[in-house]
Design an enzyme around this catalytic site. Sequence first.
Site, PDB file in Angstrom:
ATOM      1  CB  CYS A 193       2.115  -0.479   3.941  1.00  0.00           C
ATOM      2  SG  CYS A 193       1.108   0.304   2.672  1.00  0.00           S
ATOM      3  CB  CYS A 223       6.127   2.436  -2.555  1.00  0.00           C
ATOM      4  SG  CYS A 223       5.016   1.018  -2.801  1.00  0.00           S
TER       5      CYS A 223
END
Length: 275
Positions: free
Chosen positions: A84, A194
């Site tokens: 992440c 992302c």
Amino acid sequence: MGASCVPAVESWHGTAVGVFDSGLGGVSVLHAMRQEMPHEHFVYVADSGFAPYGDQSEAFVVERAQRLMDFMMAARVKAVVIACNTATVLAVQALRARYDIPIIAMEPAIKPAVHATRTGVVGVLATSRTIASASVRNLCDTFGHRARIMPMACPGLVDCVEEGIFTGQAVDTLLETYLRPLVEAGADTLVLGCTHYVFLREAIQKIAGPTVQVIDSSAAVARHAAQRISALQKASPSTQRGRETFYTTGPLHTAQQHLATLWKADAAVYPLPSA
Ligand code: DGL
């Protein structure tokens, strides 16, 4: 969420590599890790009950990341990959200071993008927190003399992936808004900063056009993780394919349903104990 849903003694206990994300986006990194490390067991935690992280405060994300790390430590994983970007920019320092275990983290693929661009314009797509971070600012400062780097915060895209929406009007409308200024400025290379966005690659490519390269850092992070684990002499000695076990803080049924699409293999999913 009954404790009976959680396997009492898992065969991977003490031998697995932990992977976590705010939700299911990090499964894109898990795919790359499975390719790079066929014999490892992986324990993946999706914090979908608390996603998205991208507009949350630093304190919130650090607190969530610590909860997930506590679980990883209890499972005695041998290393953790933070799949992440947002958790990386907001929490990796705090986690490395607190936990005595190798922690491998994400970095948006700005460096390779700057080398790949022909027009000299690179777009960087990420969450608001990642785009506003010192890490991205530093990468832009470091490589900004070689290309024009255009960061673009993309709120809403993580929610689409968490809801299992990868194509269609809602996704296209968001992508039009985010990609149009980049493409009009001449960007021929887009960085997916992302891990959720990797699952929107087809939609992104469609809106950006076929000549635009779309790159992400999953393969590089997986390679780096494999090297770290091997350098620590912690690589699995097994010759059997490793297994994946998934945990979620979100609704179990939703995770099961989406993992059937995103992982494309039988996925055992459990509720995260005491999350
Ligand atoms: N997959 C996370 C990332 O790479 C998404 C963060 C979020 O939940 O907003 O940044």
